[in-house]
Scaffold this motif. Structure first.
Motif, PDB file in Angstrom:
ATOM      1  N   ILE A 404       0.833  -1.206   0.000  1.00  0.00           N
ATOM      2  CA  ILE A 404       0.000   0.000   0.000  1.00  0.00           C
ATOM      3  C   ILE A 404       0.868   1.256   0.000  1.00  0.00           C
ATOM      4  O   ILE A 404       1.858   1.316   0.733  1.00  0.00           O
ATOM      5  CB  ILE A 404      -0.892   0.040   1.279  1.00  0.00           C
ATOM      6  CG1 ILE A 404      -1.783  -1.200   1.382  1.00  0.00           C
ATOM      7  CG2 ILE A 404      -1.698   1.332   1.372  1.00  0.00           C
ATOM      8  CD1 ILE A 404      -2.974  -1.239   0.471  1.00  0.00           C
ATOM      9  N   GLN A 405       0.469   2.219  -0.839  1.00  0.00           N
ATOM     10  CA  GLN A 405       1.125   3.529  -0.773  1.00  0.00           C
ATOM     11  C   GLN A 405       0.237   4.430   0.085  1.00  0.00           C
ATOM     12  O   GLN A 405      -0.914   4.701  -0.272  1.00  0.00           O
ATOM     13  CB  GLN A 405       1.258   4.098  -2.199  1.00  0.00           C
ATOM     14  CG  GLN A 405       1.829   5.501  -2.280  1.00  0.00           C
ATOM     15  CD  GLN A 405       3.310   5.558  -1.887  1.00  0.00           C
ATOM     16  OE1 GLN A 405       4.090   4.662  -2.248  1.00  0.00           O
ATOM     17  NE2 GLN A 405       3.697   6.580  -1.132  1.00  0.00           N
ATOM     18  N   PHE A 406       0.753   4.860   1.239  1.00  0.00           N
ATOM     19  CA  PHE A 406      -0.025   5.758   2.094  1.00  0.00           C
ATOM     20  C   PHE A 406       0.297   7.204   1.754  1.00  0.00           C
ATOM     21  O   PHE A 406       1.443   7.518   1.420  1.00  0.00           O
ATOM     22  CB  PHE A 406       0.326   5.530   3.574  1.00  0.00           C
ATOM     23  CG  PHE A 406      -0.172   4.218   4.119  1.00  0.00           C
ATOM     24  CD1 PHE A 406      -1.533   4.023   4.366  1.00  0.00           C
ATOM     25  CD2 PHE A 406       0.706   3.174   4.394  1.00  0.00           C
ATOM     26  CE1 PHE A 406      -1.996   2.814   4.870  1.00  0.00           C
ATOM     27  CE2 PHE A 406       0.261   1.964   4.897  1.00  0.00           C
ATOM     28  CZ  PHE A 406      -1.098   1.778   5.136  1.00  0.00           C
ATOM     29  N   SER A 407      -0.699   8.067   1.824  1.00  0.00           N
ATOM     30  CA  SER A 407      -0.390   9.501   1.761  1.00  0.00           C
ATOM     31  C   SER A 407      -1.328  10.280   2.680  1.00  0.00           C
ATOM     32  O   SER A 407      -2.433   9.826   2.992  1.00  0.00           O
ATOM     33  CB  SER A 407      -0.403  10.038   0.334  1.00  0.00           C
ATOM     34  OG  SER A 407      -1.477   9.507  -0.356  1.00  0.00           O
ATOM     35  N   PRO A 408      -0.846  11.455   3.114  1.00  0.00           N
ATOM     36  CA  PRO A 408      -1.663  12.241   4.048  1.00  0.00           C
ATOM     37  C   PRO A 408      -2.854  12.868   3.332  1.00  0.00           C
ATOM     38  O   PRO A 408      -2.782  13.120   2.131  1.00  0.00           O
ATOM     39  CB  PRO A 408      -0.699  13.329   4.530  1.00  0.00           C
ATOM     40  CG  PRO A 408       0.391  13.386   3.526  1.00  0.00           C
ATOM     41  CD  PRO A 408       0.465  12.062   2.839  1.00  0.00           C
ATOM     42  N   LEU A 409      -3.921  13.105   4.054  1.00  0.00           N
ATOM     43  CA  LEU A 409      -5.109  13.707   3.432  1.00  0.00           C
ATOM     44  C   LEU A 409      -4.999  15.223   3.346  1.00  0.00           C
ATOM     45  O   LEU A 409      -5.748  15.862   2.623  1.00  0.00           O
ATOM     46  CB  LEU A 409      -6.365  13.343   4.236  1.00  0.00           C
ATOM     47  CG  LEU A 409      -6.792  11.876   4.072  1.00  0.00           C
ATOM     48  CD1 LEU A 409      -7.903  11.535   5.040  1.00  0.00           C
ATOM     49  CD2 LEU A 409      -7.228  11.605   2.644  1.00  0.00           C
ATOM     50  N   SER A 410      -4.072  15.796   4.105  1.00  0.00           N
ATOM     51  CA  SER A 410      -3.818  17.230   3.942  1.00  0.00           C
ATOM     52  C   SER A 410      -2.327  17.455   4.154  1.00  0.00           C
ATOM     53  O   SER A 410      -1.620  16.551   4.604  1.00  0.00           O
ATOM     54  CB  SER A 410      -4.628  18.029   4.969  1.00  0.00           C
ATOM     55  OG  SER A 410      -4.180  17.687   6.256  1.00  0.00           O
ATOM     56  N   SER A 411      -1.865  18.669   3.824  1.00  0.00           N
ATOM     57  CA  SER A 411      -0.413  18.885   3.846  1.00  0.00           C
ATOM     58  C   SER A 411       0.144  18.772   5.269  1.00  0.00           C
ATOM     59  O   SER A 411       1.281  18.380   5.464  1.00  0.00           O
ATOM     60  CB  SER A 411      -0.075  20.232   3.238  1.00  0.00           C
ATOM     61  OG  SER A 411      -0.666  21.236   4.023  1.00  0.00           O
ATOM     62  N   LYS A 412      -0.663  19.113   6.274  1.00  0.00           N
ATOM     63  CA  LYS A 412      -0.186  18.964   7.657  1.00  0.00           C
ATOM     64  C   LYS A 412      -1.265  18.275   8.479  1.00  0.00           C
ATOM     65  O   LYS A 412      -2.291  18.882   8.790  1.00  0.00           O
ATOM     66  CB  LYS A 412       0.116  20.372   8.222  1.00  0.00           C
ATOM     67  CG  LYS A 412       0.898  20.353   9.499  1.00  0.00           C
ATOM     68  CD  LYS A 412       2.377  20.200   9.247  1.00  0.00           C
ATOM     69  CE  LYS A 412       3.134  19.968  10.544  1.00  0.00           C
ATOM     70  NZ  LYS A 412       4.389  19.265  10.356  1.00  0.00           N
ATOM     71  N   LEU A 413      -1.030  17.014   8.784  1.00  0.00           N
ATOM     72  CA  LEU A 413      -2.007  16.291   9.606  1.00  0.00           C
ATOM     73  C   LEU A 413      -1.859  16.759  11.042  1.00  0.00           C
ATOM     74  O   LEU A 413      -0.752  16.967  11.529  1.00  0.00           O
ATOM     75  CB  LEU A 413      -1.711  14.800   9.577  1.00  0.00           C
ATOM     76  CG  LEU A 413      -2.088  14.022   8.332  1.00  0.00           C
ATOM     77  CD1 LEU A 413      -1.645  12.579   8.507  1.00  0.00           C
ATOM     78  CD2 LEU A 413      -3.575  14.076   8.091  1.00  0.00           C
ATOM     79  N   SER A 414      -2.981  16.884  11.709  1.00  0.00           N
ATOM     80  CA  SER A 414      -2.881  17.292  13.107  1.00  0.00           C
ATOM     81  C   SER A 414      -3.784  16.402  13.956  1.00  0.00           C
ATOM     82  O   SER A 414      -4.936  16.152  13.603  1.00  0.00           O
ATOM     83  CB  SER A 414      -3.283  18.757  13.202  1.00  0.00           C
ATOM     84  OG  SER A 414      -3.760  19.036  14.461  1.00  0.00           O
ATOM     85  N   VAL A 415      -3.215  15.892  15.039  1.00  0.00           N
ATOM     86  CA  VAL A 415      -3.959  15.006  15.934  1.00  0.00           C
ATOM     87  C   VAL A 415      -3.621  15.408  17.365  1.00  0.00           C
ATOM     88  O   VAL A 415      -2.474  15.693  17.677  1.00  0.00           O
ATOM     89  CB  VAL A 415      -3.554  13.520  15.700  1.00  0.00           C
ATOM     90  CG1 VAL A 415      -4.266  12.617  16.674  1.00  0.00           C
ATOM     91  CG2 VAL A 415      -3.873  13.091  14.281  1.00  0.00           C
ATOM     92  N   THR A 416      -4.615  15.415  18.231  1.00  0.00           N
ATOM     93  CA  THR A 416      -4.354  15.812  19.624  1.00  0.00           C
ATOM     94  C   THR A 416      -4.179  14.579  20.500  1.00  0.00           C
ATOM     95  O   THR A 416      -5.019  13.671  20.453  1.00  0.00           O
ATOM     96  CB  THR A 416      -5.580  16.589  20.188  1.00  0.00           C
ATOM     97  OG1 THR A 416      -6.110  17.384  19.147  1.00  0.00           O
ATOM     98  CG2 THR A 416      -5.221  17.400  21.398  1.00  0.00           C
ATOM     99  N   PRO A 417      -3.101  14.540  21.307  1.00  0.00           N
ATOM    100  CA  PRO A 417      -2.951  13.403  22.228  1.00  0.00           C
ATOM    101  C   PRO A 417      -4.016  13.449  23.320  1.00  0.00           C
ATOM    102  O   PRO A 417      -4.263  14.502  23.892  1.00  0.00           O
ATOM    103  CB  PRO A 417      -1.558  13.601  22.828  1.00  0.00           C
ATOM    104  CG  PRO A 417      -0.902  14.672  22.029  1.00  0.00           C
ATOM    105  CD  PRO A 417      -1.987  15.482  21.386  1.00  0.00           C
ATOM    106  N   ASP A 418      -4.626  12.312  23.567  1.00  0.00           N
ATOM    107  CA  ASP A 418      -5.680  12.225  24.573  1.00  0.00           C
ATOM    108  C   ASP A 418      -5.227  11.242  25.659  1.00  0.00           C
ATOM    109  O   ASP A 418      -5.250  10.029  25.455  1.00  0.00           O
ATOM    110  CB  ASP A 418      -6.962  11.705  23.886  1.00  0.00           C
ATOM    111  CG  ASP A 418      -8.166  11.798  24.803  1.00  0.00           C
ATOM    112  OD1 ASP A 418      -8.094  12.511  25.809  1.00  0.00           O
ATOM    113  OD2 ASP A 418      -9.196  11.164  24.481  1.00  0.00           O
ATOM    114  N   PRO A 419      -4.746  11.774  26.785  1.00  0.00           N
ATOM    115  CA  PRO A 419      -4.174  10.877  27.790  1.00  0.00           C
ATOM    116  C   PRO A 419      -5.238  10.176  28.637  1.00  0.00           C
ATOM    117  O   PRO A 419      -5.645  10.674  29.672  1.00  0.00           O
ATOM    118  CB  PRO A 419      -3.314  11.801  28.648  1.00  0.00           C
ATOM    119  CG  PRO A 419      -3.887  13.160  28.452  1.00  0.00           C
ATOM    120  CD  PRO A 419      -4.669  13.182  27.184  1.00  0.00           C
TER     121      PRO A 419
END
Ligand code: HEM
Length: 437
Positions: A404-419
């Motif tokens: 599989i070739q993965f690519s990001p859905l936008s130029s800068k992916l952003s995810v928040t850590p949820d502890p």
């Protein structure tokens, strides 16, 4: 030791509760070996120096039990390996350990690779994938297949949802001073009891499905006589199965998600991983030898666990008065160890927040003292599944990346850590997955 004062009668608990990661950052900035504060009436020590961590987890380990907040998980995990203590824990650990030797782990690789292949074969080509959910389902399948010798279908509905509910409620209870008695079937307790009931049903199903005679964890647990010991109660069997089942998939899924997240934000690193996978794998699925020869990919995983350690915080409770370094710790106090705070400590890591896989050599961060990097803990309670997890992550990533070739859905992916109990990516992760020709 530095005391962190607070005007609130609850001490540092409100600040911790509001944003545990920001709280740890503030503590790290103080650059002290040990910080003392209160969570309401409870004295807490946050250990920030490797020598003190070593003393607590190794040299003076017998003075401590798992910390009380962790024990909120008891209704789910019972006296399984993660929560049991003392001689009983020692006995159970030595009993289960043989399943986690390299010789055994080798035999799981084929199942790990086939589960992964089965998963990606179902994907629609060139579509966005909820990859965090995919990893959760996949690692669940892997743990059930390798440890218990069966398959689970529809794992997310059967396990993912109740697990999430149980974790959320347990975390709320951990961070609350007044708790409604567990026996009362109201509000959150009801949600929790229902989630635990669903998880128990799943475990019963796994135990029922198990066929005698195969070389799995269940065979080993059901036949302790092989080692000249008495048989295990049904309850204990269920606790051990539940523990391996839960401890053995969520952490790995979360690490895989963070790893892909980092790769999608660092496409130069991703290209190097792709190159290594193409070079090392002779077919579509890796062998054990090939998976463990993926040295650069392993550095990527280790660096991902530095930045986002799934077990971001764990603790111990003093069973007696004890000195840790020059700090006198009274019986009943809680000692907290935060891999997150240690891994992002400027004293030990340059460019702390940057993703630099090459800072690892031979499985360790270069120039960093022992007991600073501890994604799997240390001492007699070190993660029993650490080698299993590393091999599994190498197999899953390389099998996917080969096809599989993965690519990001936008130029800068952003995810928040949820502890929560583990450090999860709050919104999950989506990526584009295109089949290679
Ligand atoms: C990236 C993956 C994983 C991470 C980061 C991780 C992390 C940890 C940590 C930090 C501990 C020690 C907690 C403490 O000292 O209080 C631990 C314990 C444990 N882990 Fe893992 N773990 C992972 C994967 C696994 C897997 C795959 C399994 C099983 C197949 C597993 C089973 C356990 C068990 C049973 C314990 C309790 C051991 C004992 O107390 O004797 N873990 N893990």
């Amino acid at each position: 030791m530095t005391k962190v004062k607070s005007r609130s009668p609850l001490g540092q608990l409100p600040a911790f509760k509001k944003d545990p990661i920001a709280f740890l950052k503030v503590m790290e900035e103080k650059q002290q070996p040990v910080l003392r504060f209160r969570f309401a009436h409870r004295p807490v020590y946050l250990l920030m120096h490797p020598a003190l961590i070593e003393e607590t987890l190794i040299r003076k380990a017998d003075y401590f039990y798992k910390s009380k907040p962790f024990k909120e998980l008891e209704p789910i995990l019972g006296q399984g390996l993660l929560l049991s203590e003392g001689q009983f824990h020692k006995k159970q650990r030595s009993h289960i350990q043989p399943l986690f030797t390299p010789k055994h782990i080798q035999t799981y690789v084929e199942d790990m690779a086939h589960c992964t292949k089965g998963k990606i074969d179902d994907w629609t080509d060139n579509k966005a994938r909820p990859i965090s959910k995919d990893f959760m389902e996949l690692t669940l399948q892997v743990i059930v297949k390798t440890m218990f010798g069966t398959m689970v279908e529809n794992g997310d509905a059967l396990v993912g949802k109740p697990l999430e509910t149980a974790m959320e409620v347990a975390v709320q209870r951990i961070r609350t001073i007044w708790k409604s008695p567990k026996g009362l079937n109201i509000g959150n307790n009801r949600l929790f009891n229902k989630a635990v009931g669903d998880l128990n049903q799943m475990v019963d199903h796994i135990i029922e499905q198990h066929s005698e005679g195969n070389d799995s964890l269940l065979s080993l647990l059901k036949n302790p006589r092989a080692k000249g010991e008495g048989s295990m109660s049904i309850q204990q069997l269920r606790d051990e199965v539940m523990t391996i089942f839960l401890a053995g998939h969520e952490t790995t899924a979360v690490t895989l998600t963070w790893t892909l997240y980092l790769l999608m934000n660092h496409l130069d690193v991703y290209e190097k991983v792709v190159e290594e996978v193409e070079d090392v794998l002779s077919g579509d699925l890796p062998t054990y030898q090939e998976a463990t020869a993926l040295t650069y990919t392993k550095k990527v995983i280790l660096e991902s666990m530095r930045l986002y350690p799934p077990a971001w915080l764990f603790g111990r409770q003093a069973q007696e008065d004890v000195n840790i370094g020059s700090t006198y710790v009274k019986k009943g106090s809680t000692l907290m160890i935060s891999p997150y705070a240690m891994h992002r400590n400027r004293r030990y890591f340059d460019y702390t927040d940057d993703f630099i896989p090459d800072r690892f050599e031979n499985g360790k961060p270069v120039g960093v003292p022992e007991f600073v990097y501890l994604p799997f803990g240390a001492g007699s309670r070190i993660c029993i599944g650490q080698h299993f997890a590393i091999v599994e992550m190498l197999v899953i990533l390389s099998t996917m990346i080969k096809s599989i070739q993965f690519s990001p859905l936008s130029s800068k992916l952003s995810v928040t850590p949820d502890p929560l109990i583990t450090l999860r990516p709050k919104e999950g992760l989506w990526v584009l997955a295109k089949r290679k020709l």
